[in-house]
Design an enzyme around this catalytic site. Structure first.
Site, PDB file in Angstrom:
ATOM      1  N   ASP A 124       0.862  -1.188   0.000  1.00 21.65           N
ATOM      2  CA  ASP A 124       0.000   0.000   0.000  1.00 21.65           C
ATOM      3  C   ASP A 124       0.896   1.235   0.000  1.00 21.65           C
ATOM      4  O   ASP A 124       1.527   1.540   1.016  1.00 21.65           O
ATOM      5  CB  ASP A 124      -0.903   0.033   1.245  1.00 21.65           C
ATOM      6  N   LYS A 142      -6.992   3.571  -2.704  1.00 21.49           N
ATOM      7  CA  LYS A 142      -7.337   3.503  -1.283  1.00 21.49           C
ATOM      8  C   LYS A 142      -7.579   4.910  -0.755  1.00 21.49           C
ATOM      9  O   LYS A 142      -6.854   5.847  -1.097  1.00 21.49           O
ATOM     10  CB  LYS A 142      -6.193   2.829  -0.529  1.00 21.49           C
ATOM     11  N   LYS A 158     -10.249   0.372  -1.782  1.00 17.77           N
ATOM     12  CA  LYS A 158     -10.066   0.041  -0.377  1.00 17.77           C
ATOM     13  C   LYS A 158     -10.472   1.241   0.467  1.00 17.77           C
ATOM     14  O   LYS A 158      -9.922   2.337   0.309  1.00 17.77           O
ATOM     15  CB  LYS A 158      -8.620  -0.337  -0.090  1.00 17.77           C
TER      16      LYS A 158
END
EC number: 4.1.2.4
Length: 223
Positions: free
Chosen positions: A92, A154, A183
């Site tokens: 991430d 995300k 996400k």
């Protein structure tokens, strides 16, 4: 959405800067007990978490360029490579917010693409910090994430203000379509919060409050 379905899409996280090895051990024990499939820990703890969780088939993920995003692309690439060598199986990364705000879109796209390349096919998510962006910037960022070849966009780190918001998830999904995942992370504290994110279009949930969420409790701690 039942409890097991929710557990299957939650990335359980422990990213507090002061987390000790004892905290990590408890966190990993909880992960095994509740059956989360993926965890995220700070890069320093990736080898430790990997050793504890890999026997159970649980993936360990690492945040890259966390939590400000202002590291150079070279630094992010090196950090990614080291995390993978230490056992990380998901990445991430935080987008270069300064470059995005400066409309240096080629820089932003290359930054993401280089980390994607360094990830060698592992699932890569790009944190865009929706709380710091205008809707126009959220749309642009999502498009750049897609063009750069990442797997997910995300919402947030949870450290820089803002967090997951139903309207933002809907906006990101309207741009992403079915081409990449979304996400939702940052400030998700209840079962209802998590389910609402999924209904809005989220495929994954990132939360340090995962146990409280699945047990139907209200979590009042930090990300």
């Amino acid at each position: 959405m039942n409890q097991q379905e929710l557990i299957s899409i939650i990335d359980y996280t422990l990213l507090k800067p002061g987390a000790s090895k004892a905290d990590l051990k408890k966190f990993c024990d909880e992960t095994v007990e509740y059956g989360f499939r993926t965890v995220f820990v700070n890069p320093y703890y990736v080898p430790y978490a990997y050793n504890l969780l890999s026997p159970y088939g649980i993936k360990v993920g690492a945040p890259i360029g966390f939590s400000l995003g202002g590291a150079t692309t070279h630094a992010k690439v090196e950090e990614t490579g080291e995390a993978i060598r230490n056992g990380a199986e998901e990445i991430d990364m935080l987008i270069n917010l300064g470059a995005l705000k400066s409309r240096e879109y080629d820089v932003v796209k290359k930054d993401i693409a280089e980390v994607v390349k360094a990830s060698k096919g592992l699932t890569t998510k790009v944190i865009i910090e929706t709380g710091l962006l205008t809707d126009e910037e959220k749309i642009t960022a999502t498009r750049l994430v897609m063009e750069a070849g990442a797997d997910f966009v995300k919402t947030a780190t949870g450290f820089n203000g803002g967090g997951a918001d139903v309207k933002d998830i809907q906006l990101l999904r309207s741009i992403a379509g079915n081409k990449i995942g979304i996400k939702a992370a940052g400030g998700i504290k209840t079962y209802e919060d998590a389910v609402n994110m999924v209904k809005a279009g989220a495929d994954r949930i990132g939360a340090s409050s995962a146990i409280a969420i699945i047990n139907g409790q209200v979590f009042d701690g930090d990300y």
